[in-house]
Design an enzyme around this catalytic site. Structure first.
Site, PDB file in Angstrom:
ATOM      1  N   CYS A  91      13.433  -9.091 -37.010  1.00 23.40           N
ATOM      2  CA  CYS A  91      12.052  -8.626 -36.854  1.00 23.40           C
ATOM      3  C   CYS A  91      11.565  -9.047 -35.482  1.00 23.40           C
ATOM      4  O   CYS A  91      11.541 -10.239 -35.169  1.00 23.40           O
ATOM      5  CB  CYS A  91      11.157  -9.200 -37.948  1.00 23.40           C
ATOM      6  SG  CYS A  91       9.402  -8.812 -37.727  1.00 23.40           S
ATOM      7  N   HIS A 182      16.553   2.473 -38.802  1.00 20.89           N
ATOM      8  CA  HIS A 182      15.254   3.128 -38.604  1.00 20.89           C
ATOM      9  C   HIS A 182      15.411   4.632 -38.623  1.00 20.89           C
ATOM     10  O   HIS A 182      16.383   5.185 -38.094  1.00 20.89           O
ATOM     11  CB  HIS A 182      14.624   2.721 -37.270  1.00 20.89           C
ATOM     12  CG  HIS A 182      14.232   1.289 -37.204  1.00 20.89           C
ATOM     13  ND1 HIS A 182      12.985   0.851 -37.590  1.00 20.89           N
ATOM     14  CD2 HIS A 182      14.928   0.189 -36.837  1.00 20.89           C
ATOM     15  CE1 HIS A 182      12.924  -0.476 -37.443  1.00 20.89           C
ATOM     16  NE2 HIS A 182      14.096  -0.889 -36.987  1.00 20.89           N
ATOM     17  N   GLU A 231       7.833  -0.082 -43.789  1.00 20.27           N
ATOM     18  CA  GLU A 231       8.958  -1.000 -43.652  1.00 20.27           C
ATOM     19  C   GLU A 231       9.758  -1.112 -44.935  1.00 20.27           C
ATOM     20  O   GLU A 231       9.202  -1.215 -46.035  1.00 20.27           O
ATOM     21  CB  GLU A 231       8.466  -2.403 -43.237  1.00 20.27           C
ATOM     22  CG  GLU A 231       8.054  -2.490 -41.789  1.00 20.27           C
ATOM     23  CD  GLU A 231       8.144  -3.905 -41.250  1.00 20.27           C
ATOM     24  OE1 GLU A 231       9.182  -4.560 -41.457  1.00 20.27           O
ATOM     25  OE2 GLU A 231       7.162  -4.354 -40.636  1.00 20.27           O
ATOM     26  N   CYS A 240       5.498  -3.185 -36.423  1.00 27.58           N
ATOM     27  CA  CYS A 240       6.925  -3.440 -36.600  1.00 27.58           C
ATOM     28  C   CYS A 240       7.566  -3.407 -35.229  1.00 27.58           C
ATOM     29  O   CYS A 240       7.597  -2.359 -34.579  1.00 27.58           O
ATOM     30  CB  CYS A 240       7.563  -2.410 -37.529  1.00 27.58           C
ATOM     31  SG  CYS A 240       9.355  -2.594 -37.710  1.00 27.58           S
ATOM     32  N   GLY A 243      10.755  -1.335 -35.116  1.00 31.16           N
ATOM     33  CA  GLY A 243      10.348   0.058 -35.281  1.00 31.16           C
ATOM     34  C   GLY A 243       9.772   0.636 -34.010  1.00 31.16           C
ATOM     35  O   GLY A 243      10.018   1.803 -33.672  1.00 31.16           O
TER      36      GLY A 243
END
Length: 297
Positions: A91, A182, A231, A240, A243
């Site tokens: 993350c 993703h 998510e 994110c 992302g």
């Protein structure tokens, strides 16, 4: 390797008595996690702990928990669990918060800091004002479009603007790995997206063997993108980091933007740059909210 020298007086954020866990609540532009200092000891039953502490009514509240651990190959190691108890690989927002935590709490004076994750070792460069970290640039490494790496089920080697039929209309998906999967979907108007239905549907679409994070992106101009994210294992979050990086990669790949863009997420902005060496650089703030003790059920 980290020296673990503590220049400030810091209370250990581990289990202090049976059933008690000290923690620090932090967020990266609204992507909020509960951070636990595990440099000396590790709580038990981590998936259960993530579900308990993340509950916004009966727990501390957050998108999950993040454990700051010793590492044999980097300054620190990160483990993180989503609010559904599943373990996440990486993350970007949490990485920035870890950088702020270990610096501001005196665990290291290194700059940059190396962080071991399940997606490899990340380099974190700190922007410091006074004694505190105000923003962090994370070298997120190289993205991958390889279907076996992401992973994504497809006849093509790369999934770029692939048309997918859903009960909520057809969408075009670009699959990108930033160490986690993703699916980026470009839209004309982000307000028109049936987000609460399409997000979870696409997260669990059969094209993703391990589910995926789903980004809905509206390109404003060659340097700006609005984005909402669903998510994997969490649902909608205010931001994110991986992302945002995946979206910037997909936008540049499809000719929508240049190599440096600002991603406008619900929680704030991230600066993403596609560097000449192929790596993705992400810059954004990190904020400490409060500290506390959680009485485990």
């Amino acid at each position: 390797m980290t020296t673990n020298a503590r220049s400030k007086e810091v209370t250990s954020v581990t289990e202090v008595h049976a059933g008690e866990i000290r923690f620090t609540k932090m967020h990266g532009i609204g992507n909020d996690y509960i951070y636990i200092d595990c440099m000396e000891s590790m709580p038990e039953r981590l998936p259960d702990l993530a579900r308990e502490m993340s509950d916004r009514h009966m727990g501390v509240g957050g998108d999950g928990i993040v454990l700051i651990c010793p590492s044999e190959v980097a300054d620190f190691r990160m483990r993180m669990f989503n609010n559904d108890g599943s373990e996440a690989r990486m993350c970007g927002n949490a990485s920035r918060c870890i950088a702020k935590y270990v610096h501001d709490h005196g665990l290291t004076q290194n700059n940059p800091i190396s962080l071991e994750t399940l997606s490899g070792i990340k380099a974190l460069s700190l922007n410091i004002e006074g004694d505190e970290v105000v923003s962090v640039t994370v070298d997120m490494g190289e993205p991958s479009l390889d279907k076996s790496v992401i992973p994504v089920v497809a006849e093509e080697d790369r999934v770029v603007e692939k048309s997918v039929s859903t009960p909520y209309g057809d969408v075009k998906v670009t699959a990108v790995s930033m160490g986690n999967p993703h699916g980026v979907i470009f839209v004309d108007c982000i307000e028109d997206v049936p987000f609460d239905n399409l997000g979870p549907y696409m997260e669990r679409h059969e094209m993703w063997p391990d589910r995926a994070n789903i980004e809905f992106a509206q390109v404003l101009d060659s340097g700006n993108i609005r984005m909402r994210v669903w998510e994997r294992g969490t649902g909608e979050t205010l931001a994110c980091g991986t992302g945002a990086c995946a979206t910037a990669v997909a936008a540049a790949l499809t000719g929508r933007t240049g190599r440096k863009v600002t991603l406008h997420l619900r929680g704030g902005d991230l600066e993403i740059e596609l560097a000449n060496n192929g790596h993705v650089l992400m810059t954004g703030p990190a904020t400490e909210v409060f500290q506390g003790v959680y009485f485990r059920r």
